[in-house]
Enzyme design. Structure first.
Site, PDB file in Angstrom:
ATOM      1  N   ASP A 210       0.825  -1.209   0.000  1.00  0.00           N
ATOM      2  CA  ASP A 210       0.000   0.000   0.000  1.00  0.00           C
ATOM      3  C   ASP A 210       0.863   1.264   0.000  1.00  0.00           C
ATOM      4  O   ASP A 210       1.871   1.331   0.713  1.00  0.00           O
ATOM      5  CB  ASP A 210      -0.869  -0.022   1.269  1.00  0.00           C
ATOM      6  CG  ASP A 210      -1.942   1.044   1.278  1.00  0.00           C
ATOM      7  OD1 ASP A 210      -2.759   1.059   0.344  1.00  0.00           O
ATOM      8  OD2 ASP A 210      -1.961   1.864   2.217  1.00  0.00           O
ATOM      9  N   GLU A 259      14.443 -15.195  -0.024  1.00  0.00           N
ATOM     10  CA  GLU A 259      14.859 -16.299   0.840  1.00  0.00           C
ATOM     11  C   GLU A 259      13.860 -17.449   0.799  1.00  0.00           C
ATOM     12  O   GLU A 259      14.182 -18.564   1.202  1.00  0.00           O
ATOM     13  CB  GLU A 259      14.941 -15.834   2.305  1.00  0.00           C
ATOM     14  CG  GLU A 259      16.194 -15.133   2.666  1.00  0.00           C
ATOM     15  CD  GLU A 259      16.118 -14.686   4.121  1.00  0.00           C
ATOM     16  OE1 GLU A 259      15.546 -15.420   4.962  1.00  0.00           O
ATOM     17  OE2 GLU A 259      16.601 -13.580   4.404  1.00  0.00           O
TER      18      GLU A 259
HETATM   19  C1  GLC Z   1      -4.296   3.054  -0.683  1.00  0.00           C
HETATM   20  C2  GLC Z   1      -5.519   2.183  -0.567  1.00  0.00           C
HETATM   21  C3  GLC Z   1      -6.675   3.038  -0.126  1.00  0.00           C
HETATM   22  C4  GLC Z   1      -6.356   3.637   1.223  1.00  0.00           C
HETATM   23  C5  GLC Z   1      -5.029   4.379   1.185  1.00  0.00           C
HETATM   24  C6  GLC Z   1      -4.525   4.646   2.553  1.00  0.00           C
HETATM   25  O1  GLC Z   1      -4.408   3.996  -1.675  1.00  0.00           O
HETATM   26  O2  GLC Z   1      -5.743   1.518  -1.767  1.00  0.00           O
HETATM   27  O3  GLC Z   1      -7.866   2.317  -0.074  1.00  0.00           O
HETATM   28  O4  GLC Z   1      -7.365   4.513   1.604  1.00  0.00           O
HETATM   29  O5  GLC Z   1      -4.017   3.630   0.555  1.00  0.00           O
HETATM   30  O6  GLC Z   1      -4.075   3.457   3.139  1.00  0.00           O
END
Ligand code: GLC
Length: 542
Positions: A210, A259
Site C-alpha cells: 500500500d 529467501e
Molecule cells: C491506498 C488504498 C486506499 C487507502 C489508502 C490509505 O491507496 O488503496 O484504499 O485509503 O491507501 O491506506
C-alpha cells in the site's frame, strides 16, 4: 530454501497471472452479521477456481477500527474478529492453494492505525521520546505552536497534521486515524520485515504494498506552497512522494522474499509518473507495479495504444512485465466510468453530477471490451471483485450510509469510494442477494439483482461467462506467448497481435469498423457480418 532466481523466475507464475482482488468486507458473509469474512471467502473458492484465476489479493483483513476500511491497521499479525481468526486466515491460504490459487496479502507500511500499540505508546510518551520517533511528531508553528508544522495537505482533505493534547502535531497523509510511520527509525524496518516473514511463513504468496510511493519524507519537511495532495506526484512537486530513499527499503523486502521458495512476489501500489515506474521494478526491487495510467485513461484508442506500448516497454526494459488494472476499491467502477463522457471526472460526478450524462449500456459494452483487451495483453491482469459480473458503481448510495473517510474529511464535497465497495450479489433474490443472511453493511442497488452471479451462471452472453471463456482462451493461447505488436487498423481502432496467430481488435469510435480476416475466437458483443460495432473487442485466430 534459497533458490536460483534468475533462471526460474523468468517463467514465474506472477508474470502472466490473473489476480482477483477481494475486498473482504463486501465479498461474502459467512456468519450472517452483514460484513464479509473469511468463512464467506472459503465458501466461494470453487467459484473463483471456475472463474480461472491464478491468485487472490486480499485487502487488509487485520485488526482495525475500520475507519479507512482496514487500511488503518491496529495489529499486523491478527485478523479482525469481524473477518475471522488468524488460524482461519492460514487455513484459507492453504485451502485456496488446493484450488490452485495463491494468496497475496495487503501490507500497509506507510501508516498504522491510531489504535496501534506504537501510536498509543507515542501518545503516552513525551515530546522527543523514542516512542514518538517511530512516527512524525513535530512542534507546531506560530507563537504557541498553534499552527501545523507545515502546509502539507491530506489526500482525503484538510491538513495532514493533527495536534495532540501536549501541543505536538503528528503527520497523516491520509485520515487523522492513520499516522504515518517514520521509516528512518530502525525499529520500523525491523518490525515490517518480521510482519512479512509472519505472513510468508503462513503461506502467503507475497504482498500488495500500500502507498508504496509514500514511505519517505523530505528532511526538514519543506512547505509545498499550498499544493494539493491528490495521492500521487513527483518528488520535485511533493516532498513526500516517490523519493529515492524508498528504494533501499524495497531492496531489503526483496531480499526477504527471495529467501523463500515458490516464487513469492510483491506488487507496488505506486502512484508515480510512468517514467519513474521502472525504478520500482528493478530486478532487486518489486516484481510488479500497477499500471494506473490505463486505469485512469478515458475511452480513446490513441490513449490506450500509447499507454499500453509505454507500459510494456518500460516494464520489459527492467526485466518485469506490465500489470493491468481496470478497477479497484479506490476508483469508480469502470462500467460507470466508461458510461460517462470523457470530459467528466467520475469521482466528482458521483455526488451531484448530471445523471442524464450516464449511458449505462454503453459503459457495460465498453467494460466488456476493455476486459478482453487487458486479458489479451502480455503481463498480468488484476480483476476487482464484481468486475466479472459487470457490476456498475453504486452511484446512488444515500449520503447517510457513507463510511469512506473521504466524505467526512473533504467536508462533504467528495462522495468517496463506498459506491465501488458494495457487497457482491450472489443470488438474484433473497436477503442481501445471497451476500449473507442478515443484510449488508452497505445497501445494494436494485440492478444488482439482475447481475447476481447465479443469474449469470451458464447464461450465454453474460459477463460472467465472457470472463470465464476469455480466461480459458488466455490460458490456452496467450500465457506462453511473448510476442506483442501494435497494428494500425485506422482511427479509433486499437489492434495488436500476439505472436503469429492471435489478434485482438477493439473499436473505440462511433461508427462501424472493418472486421479483420480470421476465425473469431471470442467477441465482447454481437458482430455484424464483416463489421465490428463500436465499443466491441474481438479476438481472432489469424
Ligand atoms: C491506498 C488504498 C486506499 C487507502 C489508502 C490509505 O491507496 O488503496 O484504499 O485509503 O491507501 O491506506
Amino acid at each position: 530454501a534459497v533458490r536460483s532466481q534468475v533462471v526460474e523466475s523468468s517463467r514465474a507464475w506472477w508474470r502472466h497471472a490473473v489476480v482477483y482482488q477481494i475486498y473482504v468486507r463486501s465479498f461474502a458473509d459467512g456468519n450472517g452479521d452483514g460484513t464479509g469474512d473469511i468463512a464467506g471467502m472459503r465458501s466461494r473458492l470453487p467459484y473463483l477456481e471456475r472463474l480461472g484465476i491464478d491468485a487472490i489479493w486480499v485487502n487488509p483483513w487485520y485488526r482495525s477500527p475500520l475507519l479507512d476500511g482496514g487500511y488503518d491497521v491496529a495489529d499486523y499479525r491478527e485478523i479482525d474478529e469481524r473477518f475471522g481468526t488468524t488460524s482461519e486466515a492460514e487455513a484459507f491460504i492453504a485451502e485456496a492453494r488446493s484450488h490452485g490459487i495463491r494468496v497475496l496479502v495487503d501490507l500497509v507500511p506507510n501508516h498504522t492505525s491510531w489504535d496501534h500499540l506504537w501510536f498509543k505508546a507515542a501518545l503516552a510518551a513525551p515530546a522527543g521520546s523514542d516512542e514518538r520517533a517511530r512516527y512524525h511528531f513535530l512542534d507546531g508553528r506560530g507563537d504557541h505552536g498553534e499552527l501545523p508544522p507545515n502546509d502539507w495537505q491530506s489526500v482525503f482533505g484538510g491538513p495532514a497534521w493533527t495536534r495532540v493534547p501536549d501541543g505536538q502535531w503528528y503527520l497523516h497523509l491520509f485520515d487523522e486515524s492513520q499516522p504515518d510511520v517514520n521509516w528512518e527509525h530502525p525499529e520500523v524496518a525491523d518490525e515490517f520485515e518480521a510482519v512479512m516473514r509472519f505472513w510468508l511463513d503462513r503461506g502467503a504468496a507475497g504482498f500488495r504494498i500500500d502507498v508504496a510511493h509514500g514511505l519517505a519524507k523530505a528532511p526538514g519537511y519543506p512547505d509545498v506552497g499550498g499544493a494539493a495532495n491528490d495521492g500521487r506526484g513527483q518528488p520535485e512537486e511533493l516532498p513526500y512522494y516517490d523519493r529515492d530513499e524508498i528504494h533501499p527499503i524495497v531492496r531489503r523486502w526483496r531480499r526477504v522474499l527471495d529467501e523463500y521458495d515458490d516464487d513469492r512476489m510483491m506488487v507496488a501500489e505506486a502512484w508515480v509518473a510512468a517514467a519513474r515506474r521502472p525504478l520500482y521494478l528493478r530486478p532487486d526491487e518489486y516484481h510488479q507495479a500497477f499500471d494506473f495510467d490505463l486505469l485512469t485513461a478515458t475511452w480513446d484508442a490513441d490513449d490506450f495504444a500509447s499507454i499500453i506500448a509505454a507500459s510494456i516497454s518500460s516494464a520489459q526494459a527492467v526485466g518485469s512485465d506490465p500489470t493491468w488494472v481496470l478497477s479497484n476499491h479506490d476508483v469508480v467502477r469502470h462500467p460507470t466510468r466508461y458510461g460517462l463522457p470523457n470530459d467528466i471526472e467520475p469521482g466528482l460526478w458521483l455526488l451531484d453530477g448530471d445523471r442524464g450524462l450516464l449511458d449505462e449500456e454503453r459503459g457495460t459494452r465498453r467494460a466488456r471490451a476493455a476486459a478482453m483487451v487487458t486479458f489479451a495483453l502480455p503481463g498480468s491482469a488484476y480483476v476487482y471483485q464484481g468486475d466479472e459480473l459487470g457490476l456498475p458503481e453504486a452511484w446512488d448510495l444515500p449520503l447517510d450510509v457513507l463510511q469512506d473517510p473521504i466524505w467526512h474529511d473533504s467536508e462533504h464535497t467528495v462522495k468517496g469510494r463506498d459506491g465501488c465497495r458494495v457487497p457482491i450479489p450472489w443470488e438474484p433474490t433473497g436477503e442481501s442477494l445471497g451476500f449473507g443472511t442478515d443484510g449488508s453493511w452497505l445497501p445494494q442497488p436494485p440492478e444488482f439483482a439482475r447481475l447476481a452471479a447465479a443469474a449469470q451462471e451458464n447464461e450465454p452472453g453474460s459477463t460472467l461467462e465472457l470472463y470465464r471463456t476469455a480466461l480459458e482462451l488466455r490460458r490456452a493461447r496467450l500465457v506462453d506467448e511473448v510476442g506483442f505488436e501494435l497494428v494500425d487498423r485506422g482511427p479509433s481502432v486499437l489492434a495488436f497481435r500476439r505472436g503469429d496467430s492471435f489478434t485482438c481488435v477493439t473499436h473505440m469510435g462511433d461508427d462501424h469498423a472493418e472486421l479483420p480476416d480470421g476465425e473469431v475466437l471470442l467477441s465482447s458483443g454481437p458482430l455484424h457480418d464483416d463489421r465490428l460495432p463500436p465499443d466491441t473487442t474481438v479476438w481472432l485466430a489469424s
